[in-house]
Design a protein around this motif. Sequence first.
Motif, mmCIF file in Angstrom:
data_model
loop_
_atom_site.group_PDB
_atom_site.id
_atom_site.type_symbol
_atom_site.label_atom_id
_atom_site.label_comp_id
_atom_site.label_asym_id
_atom_site.label_seq_id
_atom_site.Cartn_x
_atom_site.Cartn_y
_atom_site.Cartn_z
ATOM 1 N N GLY A 22 -57.877 -30.715 50.167
ATOM 2 C CA GLY A 22 -56.682 -31.394 50.652
ATOM 3 C C GLY A 22 -55.999 -32.228 49.594
ATOM 4 N N GLY A 149 -51.685 -39.127 50.357
ATOM 5 C CA GLY A 149 -51.403 -37.698 50.352
ATOM 6 C C GLY A 149 -50.029 -37.389 50.901
ATOM 7 N N ALA A 153 -47.077 -35.830 48.703
ATOM 8 C CA ALA A 153 -46.559 -34.529 49.143
ATOM 9 C C ALA A 153 -45.046 -34.454 48.993
ATOM 10 C CB ALA A 153 -46.966 -34.263 50.591
ATOM 11 N N LYS A 159 -50.725 -28.207 42.616
ATOM 12 C CA LYS A 159 -51.960 -28.667 43.264
ATOM 13 C C LYS A 159 -52.935 -29.357 42.320
ATOM 14 C CE LYS A 159 -53.706 -23.891 43.212
ATOM 15 N NZ LYS A 159 -54.077 -22.746 44.064
ATOM 16 N N LYS A 222 -49.303 -27.370 50.526
ATOM 17 C CA LYS A 222 -48.748 -28.522 51.239
ATOM 18 C C LYS A 222 -49.021 -28.422 52.740
ATOM 19 C CE LYS A 222 -44.461 -31.161 51.814
ATOM 20 N NZ LYS A 222 -43.041 -31.292 51.412
ATOM 21 N N SER A 225 -52.638 -29.268 53.455
ATOM 22 C CA SER A 225 -52.837 -30.707 53.347
ATOM 23 C C SER A 225 -52.390 -31.425 54.619
ATOM 24 C CB SER A 225 -52.076 -31.263 52.136
ATOM 25 O OG SER A 225 -52.600 -30.754 50.938
#
Length: 248
Positions: A22, A149, A153, A159, A222, A225
């Motif tokens: 993640g 996160g 994002a 990544k 994405k 995640s």
Amino acid sequence: MDKINYIFLILALLAEVIGTIGGFGSSVFFVPIGNLYFDFHSVLGLTAIFHFSSNLSKIFLFKNGLNKKLLLQIGLPSVAFVIIGGLLTTLVNSTFLETILALFLIGLSLVFLLRKSLIITPNPKNAITGGVLSGFSAGLLGTGGAIRGLTMAAFNLEKNVFIATSAFIDFLIDSTRTFVYFKNGYIHQHDLIYLPFLFVIGLVGTYIGKKILFYIPQDKFKKISLLLILGIGLLTLINIIAKQYTTS
């Protein structure tokens, strides 16, 4: 060795693998799992120390992807506010704050999953705000990686860059909050038996996570995640409800 809970260690390994995939660290899974086996303050102490090994592993394995600009914009306010959050853990009701965090993660991740065209502007102001919120949450609740996160994002990072930068920020946060938790008395001698196991889990889990990540296309990263963050929020909320049911 009869005091070791091996189911907990297996779940900790799973948390590390998923946290690596993640890109926001294992604490978002480790804290809810740890709360099933330990008191909240012990989980805070174990989480801070556990992250040393896992983040060092990520820094080593993904070191070429660091975004120094985001490291400063998110990392510095995170370090400042993790101290404040850590000191407040002795004063604030943790159940209430866990509930707010769970609802926030569920709501925000659903918004981004359902409205794919919605974009947070990737600017310094939003980066600093995310750093403040993630650092404060990490100190107060033991986990701020999911908020970080969501913030990162918005910048649509590759990544490896995402994971490396997040790991560096997390390392700074953990280095700081370990001293705060030690001062608060959250690092208990009877929990230290788990540290050698958690150190190995941090290394192995990160390595496995990187291998799996190699097979995940960038355009799906994405979404994965955000789905993981949604799962974190739901797991946290279910855990809170279960605790209230058993104590009522």
